[in-house]
Scaffold this motif. Structure first.
Motif, PDB file in Angstrom:
ATOM      1  N   THR A 221      37.429  60.633  40.136  1.00 45.97           N
ATOM      2  CA  THR A 221      36.146  59.914  40.622  1.00 45.97           C
ATOM      3  C   THR A 221      36.104  58.934  39.547  1.00 45.97           C
ATOM      4  OG1 THR A 221      35.904  61.075  37.920  1.00 45.97           O
ATOM      5  CG2 THR A 221      35.001  62.099  40.661  1.00 45.97           C
ATOM      6  N   LEU A 222      35.101  58.132  39.527  1.00 49.13           N
ATOM      7  CA  LEU A 222      35.120  56.220  38.335  1.00 49.13           C
ATOM      8  C   LEU A 222      35.933  57.150  37.456  1.00 49.13           C
ATOM      9  CD1 LEU A 222      32.562  54.279  39.710  1.00 49.13           C
ATOM     10  CD2 LEU A 222      34.531  53.721  39.111  1.00 49.13           C
ATOM     11  N   LEU A 225      39.601  57.032  36.514  1.00 46.99           N
ATOM     12  CA  LEU A 225      39.410  55.343  36.613  1.00 46.99           C
ATOM     13  C   LEU A 225      39.669  54.968  34.923  1.00 46.99           C
ATOM     14  CD1 LEU A 225      40.459  52.805  37.727  1.00 46.99           C
ATOM     15  CD2 LEU A 225      37.944  52.085  38.336  1.00 46.99           C
ATOM     16  N   THR A 254      37.711  47.761  47.546  1.00 50.43           N
ATOM     17  CA  THR A 254      37.229  49.241  46.916  1.00 50.43           C
ATOM     18  C   THR A 254      35.523  49.162  46.514  1.00 50.43           C
ATOM     19  OG1 THR A 254      37.598  47.784  44.507  1.00 50.43           O
ATOM     20  CG2 THR A 254      39.380  49.637  44.883  1.00 50.43           C
ATOM     21  N   SER A 257      33.163  48.724  43.439  1.00 46.64           N
ATOM     22  CA  SER A 257      34.270  47.799  42.262  1.00 46.64           C
ATOM     23  C   SER A 257      33.635  47.351  41.719  1.00 46.64           C
ATOM     24  CB  SER A 257      34.421  46.647  42.745  1.00 46.64           C
ATOM     25  OG  SER A 257      35.143  46.813  44.547  1.00 46.64           O
ATOM     26  N   SER A 285      38.929  46.492  39.414  1.00 43.88           N
ATOM     27  CA  SER A 285      39.060  47.658  39.779  1.00 43.88           C
ATOM     28  C   SER A 285      37.837  48.855  40.950  1.00 43.88           C
ATOM     29  CB  SER A 285      39.499  48.925  38.252  1.00 43.88           C
ATOM     30  OG  SER A 285      38.240  48.644  37.739  1.00 43.88           O
ATOM     31  N   GLY A 286      38.340  49.545  41.465  1.00 42.89           N
ATOM     32  CA  GLY A 286      37.318  50.030  42.019  1.00 42.89           C
ATOM     33  C   GLY A 286      37.852  51.187  42.908  1.00 42.89           C
ATOM     34  N   MET A 287      37.333  52.441  43.521  1.00 43.28           N
ATOM     35  CA  MET A 287      37.782  52.878  44.012  1.00 43.28           C
ATOM     36  C   MET A 287      37.953  52.744  45.476  1.00 43.28           C
ATOM     37  SD  MET A 287      36.531  55.422  42.279  1.00 43.28           S
ATOM     38  CE  MET A 287      37.353  56.883  43.058  1.00 43.28           C
ATOM     39  N   GLN A 304      40.331  60.460  48.221  1.00 41.08           N
ATOM     40  CA  GLN A 304      40.485  59.411  47.534  1.00 41.08           C
ATOM     41  C   GLN A 304      41.131  58.559  46.640  1.00 41.08           C
ATOM     42  OE1 GLN A 304      38.689  62.667  46.513  1.00 41.08           O
ATOM     43  NE2 GLN A 304      37.974  62.136  48.289  1.00 41.08           N
ATOM     44  N   PHE A 306      41.422  55.587  42.993  1.00 36.80           N
ATOM     45  CA  PHE A 306      40.823  54.541  42.326  1.00 36.80           C
ATOM     46  C   PHE A 306      41.910  53.734  42.586  1.00 36.80           C
ATOM     47  CE2 PHE A 306      42.686  56.846  38.325  1.00 36.80           C
ATOM     48  CZ  PHE A 306      43.031  56.515  37.690  1.00 36.80           C
TER      49      PHE A 306
END
Ligand code: PHE
Length: 355
Positions: A221-222, A225, A254, A257, A285-287, A304, A306
Motif C-alpha cells: 500500500t501507499l 511507500l 504509477t 502518483s 513516486s506512486g503505486m 502490487q 510502489f
C-alpha cells in the motif's frame, strides 16, 4: 697436460666476476680443458687411468675451489664498494603519494545501497542505451504520450533500416521493467545510475544521476511507500526530524502518483533537510500502474507495488552543501579534493553512512 699453476694464477688474477666466469668456462665448461681431460679417462688403459685419474680429479677440485674462493672475494669487494659509494639520505622528504577521492555521486550511491540493503533491497542495473519500449512504452507512455516530449532525449541512429531508434535512457524507471521481467516477485530493488535529457542550463545538465526504487509484493500500500521513504530519508540525512508531505501528482507508470516534499530549515545560513520551515520537492513516486505490471507478464490482481525515483546529484547537494550542479561534472581536481571522500571511508550504518 694442463699447467695447473697457470690456471690458478688466472683465477687469482680475475678482476671481476665476468673474467672469473670466462676462466671457469674455459676450464670446466662443456668444451673446457679439464672437462676434456675427464673425458679422456674413458679411452685410457686401466693402468694409466689408475695413475692419471686421481691427478685429474684433484686438479678439477683445486680449480673449483679456487674459483669459489675468488668469487667470494670479488663479491664481498663489490658489496664494500656499494656500501662506500651509495647513500640513502633519510632526511629527504618522501615523494608525495597522490590519492584520488571518491566523487560525491559515487559516495551517495554507496550510501543509498547501504541504507536500502538494510531494508532488504538489492541493487539492480540496466543499460544507459535503452529501447523505446523499456524507456517509454512498457512504462505506459504510448508513442504519442505527452510525457515523452517532457523527457525529451537523445535518439541514436538506427543500425539497420528497420530498427527503431534507441534512446539514452531519460530515467532509471526502465530498470523496473527489466527487473520485473527477469526475476520473480516479491521484489525489492534500487537502481542507481546515469540518465540523459536534452536539457542544458545551470540546474539541468544533459546527464545526471537518479536512483529508482521498486517493491513488488502482495498487499503493498501507499503506507509502505511512505514508511520506506521516511526511513530512508532519516537514515540518509542522519536526522530524526524529517517530515514528509505527499502531493497528488501524475506519472504515466504509477497510479496514484505522489510528489514527495521534505521539510527544510535554516542552519548557519544554509538550507538543510529536516525541520519544517518550508517544503522542497525531493521525489517522484506512486503505486506501480497495473498496466505496467501486466506489461512485465505479472498478474496485477495478484501483485502490487510502489516505485519512486529521485536525483542522486540533488541528494548529494542537499546533504553535503554543494550549490552548483555543473561543478559535479567539470572534473576540477580542486573541487574533487574539497568535496570528495576518502576511498576507504565506505559508508556503513554502524559507522555513519556519511562518515
Ligand atoms: N521516473 C520519474 C522521473 O524521472 C520518477 C519516478 C520514478 C516517478 C518512479 C514515480 C515512480 O521523473
Amino acid at each position: 697436460m694442463i699447467d695447473a699453476e697457470t690456471m690458478l694464477d688466472r683465477i687469482a688474477a680475475a678482476e671481476n666476476l665476468g673474467d672469473l666466469e670466462a676462466v671457469r668456462v674455459s676450464a670446466l665448461g662443456k668444451a673446457g680443458s679439464i672437462t676434456a681431460l675427464l673425458k679422456s679417462l674413458g679411452s685410457m688403459d686401466p693402468e694409466t687411468r689408475a695413475s692419471e685419474g686421481p691427478k685429474i680429479h684433484a686438479l678439477r677440485e683445486a680449480v673449483t675451489n679456487a674459483i669459489a674462493g675468488r668469487k667470494a672475494v670479488l663479491e664481498s669487494a663489490e658489496l664494500e664498494r656499494k656500501l662506500a659509494t651509495e647513500r640513502i639520505d633519510l632526511s629527504l622528504p618522501a615523494a608525495e603519494i597522490v590519492t584520488g577521492t571518491v566523487h560525491p555521486v559515487s559516495q551517495v550511491m554507496d550510501e543509498l545501497a547501504e541504507i536500502f540493503a538494510d531494508l532488504g533491497f538489492s541493487v539492480a542495473e540496466g543499460p544507459e542505451i535503452e529501447t523505446q519500449w523499456y524507456n517509454f512504452s512498457a512504462l505506459n507512455m504510448g508513442e504519442s504520450h505527452p510525457a515523452r516530449a517532457m523527457m525529451d532525449t537523445f535518439y541514436l541512429q538506427p543500425r539497420t533500416p528497420d530498427e527503431e531508434p534507441r534512446v539514452l535512457r531519460t530515467h532509471t524507471s526502465p530498470v523496473q521493467i527489466r527487473t520485473m521481467e527477469t526475476s520473480t516477485p516479491p521484489l525489492r530493488i534500487i537502481a542507481p545510475g546515469r540518465v540523459y535529457r536534452s536539457d542544458g542550463d545551470a540546474t539541468h545538465p544533459p546527464m545526471f544521476h537518479q536512483v529508482e526504487g521498486l517493491v513488488i509484493d502482495k498487499g503493498i500500500t501507499l503506507g509502505h511507500l511512505k514508511w520506506t521513504l521516511e526511513t530512508f530519508l532519516k537514515a540518509f540525512f542522519e536526522r530524526d526530524d524529517i517530515v514528509l508531505r505527499m502531493r497528488p501528482s501524475y506519472f504515466p507508470f504509477t497510479e496514484p502518483s505522489a510528489e514527495v516534499d521534505v521539510g527544510w530549515s535554516m542552519d548557519k545560513g544554509r538550507r538543510v533537510v529536516g525541520g519544517q520551515q518550508g517544503w522542497m520537492e525531493v521525489l517522484g513516486s506512486g503505486m506501480v500502474h497495473p498496466r505496467v505490471i501486466a506489461n512485465c507478464g505479472l498478474d496485477p490482481d495478484e501483485w502490487q507495488g510502489f516505485a519512486f525515483g529521485t536525483g542522486v546529484d540533488r541528494l548529494a547537494m542537499l546533504k553535503y552543501g554543494m550549490d552548483d550542479l555543473r561543478a559535479f561534472f567539470d572534473g576540477d581536481i580542486r573541487w574533487l579534493k574539497h568535496y570528495g571522500f576518502r576511498a576507504l571511508h565506505a559508508p556503513t550504518l554502524s559507522g555513519g553512512v556519511g562518515a
